[in-house]
Design a protein around this motif. Structure first.
Motif, mmCIF file in Angstrom:
data_model
loop_
_atom_site.group_PDB
_atom_site.id
_atom_site.type_symbol
_atom_site.label_atom_id
_atom_site.label_comp_id
_atom_site.label_asym_id
_atom_site.label_seq_id
_atom_site.Cartn_x
_atom_site.Cartn_y
_atom_site.Cartn_z
ATOM 1 N N ARG A 22 4.744 -1.570 -0.526
ATOM 2 C CA ARG A 22 3.937 -0.887 0.478
ATOM 3 C C ARG A 22 4.568 -1.094 1.851
ATOM 4 N NH1 ARG A 22 -1.944 -2.739 -2.070
ATOM 5 N NH2 ARG A 22 -1.937 -1.180 -3.743
ATOM 6 N N VAL A 30 2.690 -5.513 -6.826
ATOM 7 C CA VAL A 30 2.488 -4.886 -5.519
ATOM 8 C C VAL A 30 2.936 -5.862 -4.440
ATOM 9 C CG1 VAL A 30 0.778 -4.076 -3.850
ATOM 10 C CG2 VAL A 30 0.562 -3.429 -6.247
ATOM 11 N N TYR A 31 3.753 -5.370 -3.501
ATOM 12 C CA TYR A 31 4.189 -6.196 -2.377
ATOM 13 C C TYR A 31 4.095 -5.400 -1.077
ATOM 14 C CZ TYR A 31 6.475 -8.974 -6.045
ATOM 15 O OH TYR A 31 6.742 -9.718 -7.168
ATOM 16 N N ASN A 32 3.573 -6.028 -0.036
ATOM 17 C CA ASN A 32 3.692 -5.468 1.300
ATOM 18 C C ASN A 32 5.092 -5.773 1.808
ATOM 19 O OD1 ASN A 32 1.071 -4.643 1.159
ATOM 20 N ND2 ASN A 32 0.254 -6.189 2.550
ATOM 21 N N GLU A 43 -1.626 -8.374 0.610
ATOM 22 C CA GLU A 43 -2.002 -7.455 -0.459
ATOM 23 C C GLU A 43 -3.463 -7.591 -0.855
ATOM 24 O OE1 GLU A 43 2.311 -8.462 -0.571
ATOM 25 O OE2 GLU A 43 0.445 -9.631 -0.512
ATOM 26 N N ASN A 76 1.906 1.455 3.671
ATOM 27 C CA ASN A 76 0.738 0.699 4.131
ATOM 28 C C ASN A 76 -0.465 1.603 4.389
ATOM 29 O OD1 ASN A 76 1.248 1.866 6.691
ATOM 30 N ND2 ASN A 76 2.280 0.033 7.447
#
Length: 359
Positions: free
Chosen positions: A208, A275-277, A170, A137
């Protein structure tokens, strides 16, 4: 035979992944040269975890002490196994934004150049493999600190009317903020992983992470917040809180839940650089003060700490991950450790004897 190649295989996420895929019958090729000891000293060493895994897994696990900055050695290994490699999990990193200032060249070399070396090795030897990258992050820099935060008794919280009230998505910009040198090197790697997915249409993904935790982490002051805090609680080692009144908030996810997310993507991969948090989200988050209180309740010991008004450069005052995107893409994924207390109790139970002996 299908092969899973894991960098940082003796670290927290790497070892969890190693044991998970070995249990499923995969041959696991591990890459780990224990640079964590160079970064953080003997307390950061992962040798104990490597020895434990090699003893438990036998021929299911093959270890290599390659430095991921060495492209030639990586290519030699990838050439050996070629298209047998179906999954690459890249967890090797210089993981501390404080340490990066000591040697920016090493930090960038490991985090950015090392990632590029792996992507190129995949491109030439196993282009149909899934490539999973443990990002951070910190790619958002200190932008989360611009959110409208409200000071409460034990924590900072976001204005409940804000669009990020359920967590940071994101959609947050990665530009025009202070990342720390570590955040910059990880962002470079993150963008590379995305680009190889988009430009070459590869199956690459960046997760992330918030605070990734668990009992097998070699937590130190500069990295591994919850694990290190619990070690201090057990051993009576003084702890230092840096800034924000100790009310800074982190979401915390257990390593096994991280691997479950990885496996969900691997079994149904998406091309094009996703993309993934990924963190504990709204179910599992805690402030420093709250974590200290929990550690006292779990250990039955008073926690010894000091406070410094100086916050770490680029550090987050409040960070909770919005998991909505990943859950929408992979609705079967659930957090088994859905509360911070479960994670902290697990760390205590699995390490109390080992850490007590070290006092």
């Amino acid at each position: 035979m299908s092969i899973v190649l894991i960098t940082g295989s003796a670290g927290l996420i790497g070892s969890e992944a190693t044991e998970f895929y070995a249990s499923l019958g995969y041959k696991v090729i591990g890459i780990d040269n224990n640079m964590r000891e160079l970064f953080f000293g003997p307390e950061g060493s992962t040798i104990w975890n490597r020895n434990r895994m090699e003893g438990a897994l036998g021929k299911k696990y093959e270890h290599h002490t390659i430095d991921i900055r060495n492209a030639e050695q990586l290519n030699e290994l990838f050439r050996q196994y070629g298209n047998e490699i179906s999954l690459i999990i890249h967890t090797a990193a210089q993981p501390s934004h404080d340490w990066a200032v000591k040697d920016p060249f090493v930090d960038f070399g490991v985090n950015a150049n090392g990632t590029l070396n792996l992507l190129e090795a995949m491109r030439h030897h196993c282009p149909e493999a899934v490539f999973i990258f443990t990002s951070t992050n910190k790619v958002y820099g200190d932008r989360p600190n611009t959110l409208p935060l409200v000071e409460m008794e034990t924590r900072w919280e976001i204005d409940p009317q804000h669009s990020f009230a359920n967590g940071i998505s994101e959609e947050m910009s990665v530009d025009q903020s202070m990342h720390s040198l570590f955040g910059a090197s990880k962002l470079a790697a993150d963008v590379l992983v995305q680009e190889y997915g988009r430009y070459f249409n590869f199956k690459t993904v960046c997760f992330r992470g918030g605070v990734l935790s668990g009992s097998r982490q070699s937590g130190v002051q500069l990295h591994g917040f919850i694990n290190y805090l619990m070690r201090c609680a057990i051993t009576g080692t003084p702890y230092t809180i840096f800034g924000y009144g100790g009310k800074q908030v982190r979401d915390v996810i257990h390593a096994s839940d991280v691997i479950a997310a990885f496996h969900a993507f691997y079994t149904n991969p998406r091309r094009g650089g996703e993309v993934y948090n990924l963190g504990g989200g709204r179910d599992s988050n805690v402030s420093m003060l709250e974590a200290i209180q929990l550690s006292q309740e779990i250990t039955g010991r008073e926690f010894v700490y000091t406070y410094s008004d100086v916050a770490r450069a680029g550090d987050h005052q409040w960070y909770v991950s919005d998991l909505a995107k990943f859950k929408a893409h992979f609705p079967e994924w659930k957090q088994a450790y859905n509360h911070i207390e479960l994670i902290m109790k697990g760390i205590y139970e699995e390490n109390k004897d080992r850490w007590s002996v070290a006092i």
